[in-house]
Design a protein around this motif. Sequence first.
Motif, PDB file in Angstrom:
ATOM      1  N   GLY A 109      16.984   6.685  -5.738  1.00  0.00           N
ATOM      2  CA  GLY A 109      16.213   5.767  -4.902  1.00  0.00           C
ATOM      3  C   GLY A 109      15.116   6.479  -4.144  1.00  0.00           C
ATOM      4  N   SER A 110      15.403   7.691  -3.702  1.00  0.00           N
ATOM      5  CA  SER A 110      14.384   8.476  -3.012  1.00  0.00           C
ATOM      6  C   SER A 110      13.264   8.875  -3.969  1.00  0.00           C
ATOM      7  N   ALA A 111      13.615   9.196  -5.215  1.00  0.00           N
ATOM      8  CA  ALA A 111      12.592   9.501  -6.213  1.00  0.00           C
ATOM      9  C   ALA A 111      11.701   8.286  -6.459  1.00  0.00           C
ATOM     10  N   ASP A 112      12.306   7.090  -6.495  1.00  0.00           N
ATOM     11  CA  ASP A 112      11.514   5.870  -6.644  1.00  0.00           C
ATOM     12  C   ASP A 112      10.515   5.727  -5.501  1.00  0.00           C
ATOM     13  N   ALA A 113      10.974   5.988  -4.278  1.00  0.00           N
ATOM     14  CA  ALA A 113      10.095   5.854  -3.114  1.00  0.00           C
ATOM     15  C   ALA A 113       8.965   6.873  -3.171  1.00  0.00           C
ATOM     16  N   ALA A 114       9.284   8.117  -3.535  1.00  0.00           N
ATOM     17  CA  ALA A 114       8.243   9.138  -3.647  1.00  0.00           C
ATOM     18  C   ALA A 114       7.235   8.759  -4.719  1.00  0.00           C
ATOM     19  N   THR A 150      -3.641  12.773   2.287  1.00  0.00           N
ATOM     20  CA  THR A 150      -3.447  14.201   2.063  1.00  0.00           C
ATOM     21  C   THR A 150      -1.979  14.498   1.770  1.00  0.00           C
ATOM     22  N   PRO A 151      -1.702  15.601   1.053  1.00  0.00           N
ATOM     23  CA  PRO A 151      -0.305  15.953   0.783  1.00  0.00           C
ATOM     24  C   PRO A 151       0.532  16.093   2.058  1.00  0.00           C
ATOM     25  N   ALA A 152      -0.048  16.668   3.106  1.00  0.00           N
ATOM     26  CA  ALA A 152       0.702  16.840   4.345  1.00  0.00           C
ATOM     27  C   ALA A 152       1.059  15.492   4.956  1.00  0.00           C
ATOM     28  N   ARG A 153       0.115  14.569   4.955  1.00  0.00           N
ATOM     29  CA  ARG A 153       0.400  13.247   5.508  1.00  0.00           C
ATOM     30  C   ARG A 153       1.393  12.493   4.627  1.00  0.00           C
ATOM     31  N   MET A 154       1.291  12.687   3.316  1.00  0.00           N
ATOM     32  CA  MET A 154       2.235  12.042   2.414  1.00  0.00           C
ATOM     33  C   MET A 154       3.657  12.502   2.699  1.00  0.00           C
ATOM     34  N   GLN A 155       3.823  13.787   2.986  1.00  0.00           N
ATOM     35  CA  GLN A 155       5.142  14.290   3.347  1.00  0.00           C
ATOM     36  C   GLN A 155       5.650  13.641   4.632  1.00  0.00           C
ATOM     37  N   GLN A 156       4.763  13.441   5.594  1.00  0.00           N
ATOM     38  CA  GLN A 156       5.166  12.793   6.840  1.00  0.00           C
ATOM     39  C   GLN A 156       5.619  11.354   6.602  1.00  0.00           C
ATOM     40  N   LEU A 157       4.888  10.647   5.757  1.00  0.00           N
ATOM     41  CA  LEU A 157       5.285   9.279   5.434  1.00  0.00           C
ATOM     42  C   LEU A 157       6.633   9.276   4.711  1.00  0.00           C
ATOM     43  N   ALA A 158       6.822  10.232   3.807  1.00  0.00           N
ATOM     44  CA  ALA A 158       8.073  10.313   3.065  1.00  0.00           C
ATOM     45  C   ALA A 158       9.253  10.522   4.004  1.00  0.00           C
ATOM     46  N   THR A 159       9.059  11.333   5.040  1.00  0.00           N
ATOM     47  CA  THR A 159      10.124  11.596   6.002  1.00  0.00           C
ATOM     48  C   THR A 159      10.565  10.314   6.695  1.00  0.00           C
ATOM     49  N   ASP A 179      15.799  12.402   1.658  1.00  0.00           N
ATOM     50  CA  ASP A 179      15.574  12.993   0.341  1.00  0.00           C
ATOM     51  C   ASP A 179      14.192  12.706  -0.231  1.00  0.00           C
ATOM     52  N   VAL A 180      13.437  11.793   0.382  1.00  0.00           N
ATOM     53  CA  VAL A 180      12.143  11.407  -0.183  1.00  0.00           C
ATOM     54  C   VAL A 180      11.140  12.569  -0.148  1.00  0.00           C
ATOM     55  N   PRO A 181      11.046  13.332   0.938  1.00  0.00           N
ATOM     56  CA  PRO A 181      10.092  14.453   0.930  1.00  0.00           C
ATOM     57  C   PRO A 181      10.360  15.448  -0.202  1.00  0.00           C
ATOM     58  N   PHE A 182      11.640  15.704  -0.503  1.00  0.00           N
ATOM     59  CA  PHE A 182      11.903  16.649  -1.585  1.00  0.00           C
ATOM     60  C   PHE A 182      11.515  16.066  -2.942  1.00  0.00           C
ATOM     61  N   ALA A 183      11.705  14.776  -3.136  1.00  0.00           N
ATOM     62  CA  ALA A 183      11.288  14.170  -4.406  1.00  0.00           C
ATOM     63  C   ALA A 183       9.785  14.301  -4.600  1.00  0.00           C
ATOM     64  N   ASP A 200      15.351  16.883   5.712  1.00  0.00           N
ATOM     65  CA  ASP A 200      13.959  16.544   5.410  1.00  0.00           C
ATOM     66  C   ASP A 200      12.966  17.606   5.883  1.00  0.00           C
ATOM     67  N   GLN A 201      13.440  18.646   6.569  1.00  0.00           N
ATOM     68  CA  GLN A 201      12.573  19.739   6.981  1.00  0.00           C
ATOM     69  C   GLN A 201      12.622  20.796   5.880  1.00  0.00           C
ATOM     70  N   LEU A 202      11.593  20.811   5.050  1.00  0.00           N
ATOM     71  CA  LEU A 202      11.646  21.523   3.787  1.00  0.00           C
ATOM     72  C   LEU A 202      10.867  22.832   3.804  1.00  0.00           C
ATOM     73  N   SER A 203      11.426  23.813   3.103  1.00  0.00           N
ATOM     74  CA  SER A 203      10.724  25.067   2.837  1.00  0.00           C
ATOM     75  C   SER A 203      10.959  25.414   1.378  1.00  0.00           C
ATOM     76  N   PRO A 204       9.889  25.673   0.613  1.00  0.00           N
ATOM     77  CA  PRO A 204      10.081  26.036  -0.802  1.00  0.00           C
ATOM     78  C   PRO A 204      10.938  27.295  -0.928  1.00  0.00           C
ATOM     79  N   ALA A 205      11.760  27.332  -1.963  1.00  0.00           N
ATOM     80  CA  ALA A 205      12.591  28.496  -2.248  1.00  0.00           C
ATOM     81  C   ALA A 205      12.242  29.020  -3.631  1.00  0.00           C
ATOM     82  N   LEU A 206      12.211  30.328  -3.762  1.00  0.00           N
ATOM     83  CA  LEU A 206      11.900  30.944  -5.044  1.00  0.00           C
ATOM     84  C   LEU A 206      13.106  30.853  -5.968  1.00  0.00           C
ATOM     85  N   ALA A 207      12.890  30.297  -7.155  1.00  0.00           N
ATOM     86  CA  ALA A 207      13.952  30.221  -8.155  1.00  0.00           C
ATOM     87  C   ALA A 207      13.352  30.610  -9.501  1.00  0.00           C
TER      88      ALA A 207
END
Length: 310
Positions: A111-116, A131-140, A145-149, A162-169
């Motif tokens: 459902g969160s993926a649908d919203a994203a 902007t991507p930054a504003r889109m993340q704020q709206l997702a929150t 889970d929407v910001p991560f989607a 919802d407070q996200l930091s990219p991780a190296l994988a």
Amino acid sequence: MTLASSPDRVHVRAPGKINVFFEVGDVQDDGYHDVASVYQAVSAYEDVYATHADGFTISVDGVVDVSGVPVDDRNLAIRAARLLAQEIGYPGGVHLEIHKAVPVAGGMGGGSADAAAALVACDALWDGGVTPARMQQLATRLGADVPFALMGGTAVGTGRGDQLSPALARGRLDWVIATTRVGLSTPDVYRELDRLRERSAPDIAPPRGVPDVDPAVLQALRTGDASAVAAAVRNDLQDAAFALRPELAALRDLGCDNGALTGLVSGSGPTVAFLATDATAALDLRVTLAAAGFDALTVHGPVPGARVVG
């Protein structure tokens, strides 16, 4: 771009997720829990098609059971479209066609993926320029889970997740996702976790403090070694899910007895995610689980977040 020259139909694809690590803090005064999670976006996708309309409408189908998915304003994708229209002052509406491949109510963030996807699709359809930054704020504002989607890949989530930091994988992880036909209520799972903790705690117990991600899981993801990842994964909600649905523990044992490096409940369940050594081993395990009567699919990660297709 003017409205007259905007696209007539926009297709966006967004991934489901697996919680590779999930630590849950104590219940807060508002009834919620802070968490520390490691999300990985995987190749089970939601496809959302947006077309111009006077109002806000939605249709849903898919390769998974969608009978419980609402097709009114309770649907998170419709709420996302309305939120974006309000944000950019768009006077019209949208029709959203959703084709689901992420198990519904399975702890994989479908459902969160649908919203994203709806946010990205409507922004492209309406030439919103958010902007991507504003889109993340709206997702929150729509859910944890929407910001991560939107982001995809692999990320650490703290706070409410919802407070996200990219991780190296590095490299690719191959997973088998097994689902059962009876869902689990996320609030029920959290309540059961609180009950189990209260029952097992000594009379005087030190506070657990702020939840944090185990460095071992981040190190394992950086190496890309599936065996190291398997040794480091954890989900604090798993025992609660097993207490409510003992058959999930039997499913986990079945997968681990048939070649999985590890198996764990994803999120609050009832999906169980099995980590395999490679794609061939994942396919073999999928066949075994399917023969035992479970709905199973193979996926891999990490994959990108919500993206326009075509």
